[in-house]
Write a protein that holds these residues in place. Structure first.
Motif, PDB file in Angstrom:
ATOM      1  N   GLN A 137      38.485  27.876  31.759  1.00  0.00           N
ATOM      2  CA  GLN A 137      38.397  27.426  30.389  1.00  0.00           C
ATOM      3  C   GLN A 137      38.280  25.904  30.340  1.00  0.00           C
ATOM      4  O   GLN A 137      38.688  25.209  31.259  1.00  0.00           O
ATOM      5  CB  GLN A 137      39.610  27.870  29.565  1.00  0.00           C
ATOM      6  CG  GLN A 137      39.745  29.364  29.435  1.00  0.00           C
ATOM      7  CD  GLN A 137      40.825  29.754  28.451  1.00  0.00           C
ATOM      8  OE1 GLN A 137      40.658  30.727  27.713  1.00  0.00           O
ATOM      9  NE2 GLN A 137      41.911  29.020  28.450  1.00  0.00           N
ATOM     10  N   VAL A 138      37.690  25.414  29.237  1.00  0.00           N
ATOM     11  CA  VAL A 138      37.482  23.995  29.029  1.00  0.00           C
ATOM     12  C   VAL A 138      38.374  23.527  27.885  1.00  0.00           C
ATOM     13  O   VAL A 138      38.383  24.122  26.808  1.00  0.00           O
ATOM     14  CB  VAL A 138      36.018  23.679  28.706  1.00  0.00           C
ATOM     15  CG1 VAL A 138      35.834  22.194  28.415  1.00  0.00           C
ATOM     16  CG2 VAL A 138      35.127  24.107  29.863  1.00  0.00           C
ATOM     17  N   TYR A 181      28.341  22.281  31.794  1.00  0.00           N
ATOM     18  CA  TYR A 181      28.270  22.607  30.373  1.00  0.00           C
ATOM     19  C   TYR A 181      27.361  21.665  29.594  1.00  0.00           C
ATOM     20  O   TYR A 181      27.336  20.459  29.829  1.00  0.00           O
ATOM     21  CB  TYR A 181      29.662  22.554  29.750  1.00  0.00           C
ATOM     22  CG  TYR A 181      30.533  23.743  30.079  1.00  0.00           C
ATOM     23  CD1 TYR A 181      30.684  24.778  29.165  1.00  0.00           C
ATOM     24  CD2 TYR A 181      31.191  23.820  31.297  1.00  0.00           C
ATOM     25  CE1 TYR A 181      31.476  25.867  29.467  1.00  0.00           C
ATOM     26  CE2 TYR A 181      31.979  24.917  31.603  1.00  0.00           C
ATOM     27  CZ  TYR A 181      32.123  25.932  30.681  1.00  0.00           C
ATOM     28  OH  TYR A 181      32.911  27.023  30.970  1.00  0.00           O
ATOM     29  N   THR A 223      34.569  22.041  36.146  1.00  0.00           N
ATOM     30  CA  THR A 223      33.281  22.599  35.764  1.00  0.00           C
ATOM     31  C   THR A 223      32.617  21.874  34.604  1.00  0.00           C
ATOM     32  O   THR A 223      31.627  22.354  34.067  1.00  0.00           O
ATOM     33  CB  THR A 223      33.417  24.088  35.394  1.00  0.00           C
ATOM     34  OG1 THR A 223      34.313  24.230  34.284  1.00  0.00           O
ATOM     35  CG2 THR A 223      33.948  24.880  36.573  1.00  0.00           C
ATOM     36  N   PHE A 224      33.122  20.706  34.207  1.00  0.00           N
ATOM     37  CA  PHE A 224      32.578  19.965  33.082  1.00  0.00           C
ATOM     38  C   PHE A 224      31.074  19.748  33.201  1.00  0.00           C
ATOM     39  O   PHE A 224      30.333  19.901  32.230  1.00  0.00           O
ATOM     40  CB  PHE A 224      33.291  18.620  32.933  1.00  0.00           C
ATOM     41  CG  PHE A 224      32.658  17.703  31.930  1.00  0.00           C
ATOM     42  CD1 PHE A 224      32.858  17.889  30.578  1.00  0.00           C
ATOM     43  CD2 PHE A 224      31.859  16.646  32.346  1.00  0.00           C
ATOM     44  CE1 PHE A 224      32.284  17.046  29.645  1.00  0.00           C
ATOM     45  CE2 PHE A 224      31.280  15.791  31.425  1.00  0.00           C
ATOM     46  CZ  PHE A 224      31.491  15.993  30.070  1.00  0.00           C
ATOM     47  N   TYR A 269      33.499  26.199  23.202  1.00  0.00           N
ATOM     48  CA  TYR A 269      34.832  25.637  23.232  1.00  0.00           C
ATOM     49  C   TYR A 269      34.847  24.471  22.253  1.00  0.00           C
ATOM     50  O   TYR A 269      33.861  23.739  22.133  1.00  0.00           O
ATOM     51  CB  TYR A 269      35.193  25.145  24.633  1.00  0.00           C
ATOM     52  CG  TYR A 269      35.326  26.242  25.656  1.00  0.00           C
ATOM     53  CD1 TYR A 269      36.523  26.932  25.805  1.00  0.00           C
ATOM     54  CD2 TYR A 269      34.264  26.582  26.486  1.00  0.00           C
ATOM     55  CE1 TYR A 269      36.648  27.940  26.742  1.00  0.00           C
ATOM     56  CE2 TYR A 269      34.382  27.588  27.426  1.00  0.00           C
ATOM     57  CZ  TYR A 269      35.579  28.263  27.548  1.00  0.00           C
ATOM     58  OH  TYR A 269      35.703  29.263  28.487  1.00  0.00           O
ATOM     59  N   ASN A 328      34.219  12.915  33.134  1.00  0.00           N
ATOM     60  CA  ASN A 328      34.442  14.095  32.288  1.00  0.00           C
ATOM     61  C   ASN A 328      34.535  13.726  30.808  1.00  0.00           C
ATOM     62  O   ASN A 328      35.431  14.185  30.089  1.00  0.00           O
ATOM     63  CB  ASN A 328      35.704  14.845  32.714  1.00  0.00           C
ATOM     64  CG  ASN A 328      35.542  15.596  34.015  1.00  0.00           C
ATOM     65  OD1 ASN A 328      34.480  15.573  34.641  1.00  0.00           O
ATOM     66  ND2 ASN A 328      36.597  16.276  34.434  1.00  0.00           N
ATOM     67  N   ALA A 336      37.150  15.981  28.518  1.00  0.00           N
ATOM     68  CA  ALA A 336      37.188  17.382  28.924  1.00  0.00           C
ATOM     69  C   ALA A 336      37.972  17.554  30.208  1.00  0.00           C
ATOM     70  O   ALA A 336      37.917  16.706  31.101  1.00  0.00           O
ATOM     71  CB  ALA A 336      35.772  17.927  29.109  1.00  0.00           C
ATOM     72  N   SER A 337      38.683  18.653  30.293  1.00  0.00           N
ATOM     73  CA  SER A 337      39.414  18.982  31.510  1.00  0.00           C
ATOM     74  C   SER A 337      38.617  19.963  32.358  1.00  0.00           C
ATOM     75  O   SER A 337      37.694  20.620  31.874  1.00  0.00           O
ATOM     76  CB  SER A 337      40.781  19.575  31.168  1.00  0.00           C
ATOM     77  OG  SER A 337      40.631  20.825  30.508  1.00  0.00           O
ATOM     78  N   GLY A 338      38.971  20.058  33.627  1.00  0.00           N
ATOM     79  CA  GLY A 338      38.355  21.038  34.493  1.00  0.00           C
ATOM     80  C   GLY A 338      37.266  20.478  35.379  1.00  0.00           C
ATOM     81  O   GLY A 338      36.555  19.544  34.998  1.00  0.00           O
TER      82      GLY A 338
END
Length: 123
Positions: free
Chosen positions: A1-2, A32, A28-29, A112, A77, A24-26
């Protein structure tokens, strides 16, 4: 999740500028597409600007072209919205959004969302 968090909103006079930022966290930014939406009192939420995962493709609604610039920094991010020559009609709550593609982002089908930041432009 983001997870998304907006900042940079505030009160500004017509003709002034603001820079909104979305963190943004994560890990995988960078995968997206990112964008900004806004919602004024009594109106539906509307698309404002979007940027592809690579940053190569950007899109804006006609009313903000030449005034707003969207950008992203995948290393940090973050995605920003530089807003110049602000007008009273730009007053709204601005929301950061993320999705797997630009098409999905604009359709708002699986986005998100951040919590929003208030932008008020006085005349």
């Amino acid at each position: 999740q983001v997870q998304l968090v907006e900042s940079g909103g505030g009160l500004v006079q017509a003709g002034g500028s603001l820079r909104l930022s979305c963190a943004a966290s994560g890990r995988t930014f960078s995968s997206y597409a990112m964008g900004w939406f806004r919602q004024a009192p009594g109106k539906e939420r509307e698309f404002v600007a979007a940027i592809s995962w690579s940053g190569a493709g950007t899109h804006y609604i006609d009313s903000v072209k030449g005034r707003f610039t969207i950008s992203r920094d995948n290393a940090k991010n973050t995605v920003d919205l530089q807003m110049n020559s602000l007008k009273p009609e730009d007053t709204a709550v601005y929301y950061c959004a993320a999705a797997r593609s630009l098409l999905e982002l604009r359709s708002q089908s699986s986005n998100y969302w951040g919590q929003g930041t208030q932008v008020t432009v006085s005349s």
